[in-house]
Design an enzyme around this catalytic site. Sequence first.
Site, PDB file in Angstrom:
ATOM      1  N   ASN A  74       0.800  -1.234   0.000  1.00  0.00           N
ATOM      2  CA  ASN A  74       0.000   0.000   0.000  1.00  0.00           C
ATOM      3  C   ASN A  74       0.825   1.273   0.000  1.00  0.00           C
ATOM      4  OD1 ASN A  74      -2.620  -1.250  -0.021  1.00  0.00           O
ATOM      5  ND2 ASN A  74      -2.232  -1.847   2.099  1.00  0.00           N
ATOM      6  N   ARG A  90      -4.369   8.833  -1.170  1.00  0.00           N
ATOM      7  CA  ARG A  90      -5.468   8.794  -0.200  1.00  0.00           C
ATOM      8  C   ARG A  90      -4.866   8.979   1.190  1.00  0.00           C
ATOM      9  NH1 ARG A  90      -8.491   3.627   0.002  1.00  0.00           N
ATOM     10  NH2 ARG A  90      -9.489   4.787   1.660  1.00  0.00           N
ATOM     11  N   ASN A 104      10.687  -0.025   4.761  1.00  0.00           N
ATOM     12  CA  ASN A 104       9.390   0.280   5.349  1.00  0.00           C
ATOM     13  C   ASN A 104       8.503  -0.917   5.017  1.00  0.00           C
ATOM     14  OD1 ASN A 104       6.887   1.107   6.150  1.00  0.00           O
ATOM     15  ND2 ASN A 104       7.056   3.173   5.283  1.00  0.00           N
ATOM     16  N   HIS A 149       9.326   4.156   9.181  1.00  0.00           N
ATOM     17  CA  HIS A 149       7.878   4.358   9.049  1.00  0.00           C
ATOM     18  C   HIS A 149       7.624   5.849   8.872  1.00  0.00           C
ATOM     19  CE1 HIS A 149       6.831   0.269  10.071  1.00  0.00           C
ATOM     20  NE2 HIS A 149       7.754   0.327  11.011  1.00  0.00           N
TER      21      HIS A 149
HETATM   22  O1  CA2 Z   1       3.864   4.782   8.799  1.00  0.00           O
HETATM   23  C1  CA2 Z   1       4.241   3.956   7.977  1.00  0.00           C
HETATM   24  O2  CA2 Z   1       5.145   4.162   7.163  1.00  0.00           O
HETATM   25  C2  CA2 Z   1       3.517   2.604   7.897  1.00  0.00           C
HETATM   26  O3  CA2 Z   1       4.504   1.616   7.632  1.00  0.00           O
HETATM   27  C3  CA2 Z   1       2.558   2.719   6.738  1.00  0.00           C
HETATM   28  C4  CA2 Z   1       1.658   1.486   6.570  1.00  0.00           C
HETATM   29  C5  CA2 Z   1       1.003   1.090   7.904  1.00  0.00           C
HETATM   30  O4  CA2 Z   1       0.308  -0.137   7.750  1.00  0.00           O
HETATM   31  C6  CA2 Z   1       2.028   0.955   9.019  1.00  0.00           C
HETATM   32  O5  CA2 Z   1       1.344   0.652  10.236  1.00  0.00           O
HETATM   33  C7  CA2 Z   1       2.820   2.237   9.185  1.00  0.00           C
HETATM   34  C8  CA2 Z   1       0.591   1.759   5.502  1.00  0.00           C
HETATM   35  C9  CA2 Z   1       1.195   2.005   4.121  1.00  0.00           C
HETATM   36  C10 CA2 Z   1       0.466   3.076   3.371  1.00  0.00           C
HETATM   37  O6  CA2 Z   1      -0.932   2.785   3.266  1.00  0.00           O
HETATM   38  C11 CA2 Z   1      -1.752   3.695   2.677  1.00  0.00           C
HETATM   39  C12 CA2 Z   1      -3.076   3.301   2.502  1.00  0.00           C
HETATM   40  C13 CA2 Z   1      -3.982   4.163   1.906  1.00  0.00           C
HETATM   41  C14 CA2 Z   1      -3.560   5.417   1.472  1.00  0.00           C
HETATM   42  C15 CA2 Z   1      -2.232   5.807   1.632  1.00  0.00           C
HETATM   43  C16 CA2 Z   1      -1.330   4.946   2.224  1.00  0.00           C
END
Ligand code: CA2
Length: 147
Positions: free
Chosen positions: A12, A19, A75, A101
Amino acid sequence: MTDSVLILNGPNLDMLGKRQAEIYGSEMLADVEALCGRSGAELGIAIDFRQSNAEHELIDWIHDGREHAAGIAINPAAYSHSSIAIKDALTACSCPIIEVHVTNIHLRESFRHHSYVSESAVICGCGIEGYALALRRLASLLGRAPA
Ligand code: CA2
């Protein structure tokens, strides 16, 4: 990718900037890659920047990195909180590894507080600048930091 720093991005992260900007900011993954390219050039380190939504692909890249990468910045995204397989792959690497992160996972939902993947250093909550900080630290560990 001999002697380059491998920068891995999990599931993601290709959605960055598209988003949930209130959580992750407005910069896109391409902006993160550009930032890493600039930081790498300043530090004199080549970078190999990748993103995958597939756990097995990230693991295969870590296995390749075991032989060829000077260091790894990763990440793991949501796999941080679930993947013992990625943790095991990283444990087999002898190069320096930094987990990054964008957000401060400790200030978010409790299921994000624990990362299986943490090997040693973790940078979180610095936005995408965390990637540049990770590269700077890796360059220092590799003895390539500018005076
Ligand atoms: O804070 C971070 O970099 C994370 O690794 C991002 C992850 C999350 O699951 C971790 O807990 C923390 C999420 C990746 C980005 O997901 C998105 C989803 C929808 C819109 C934008 C980004």
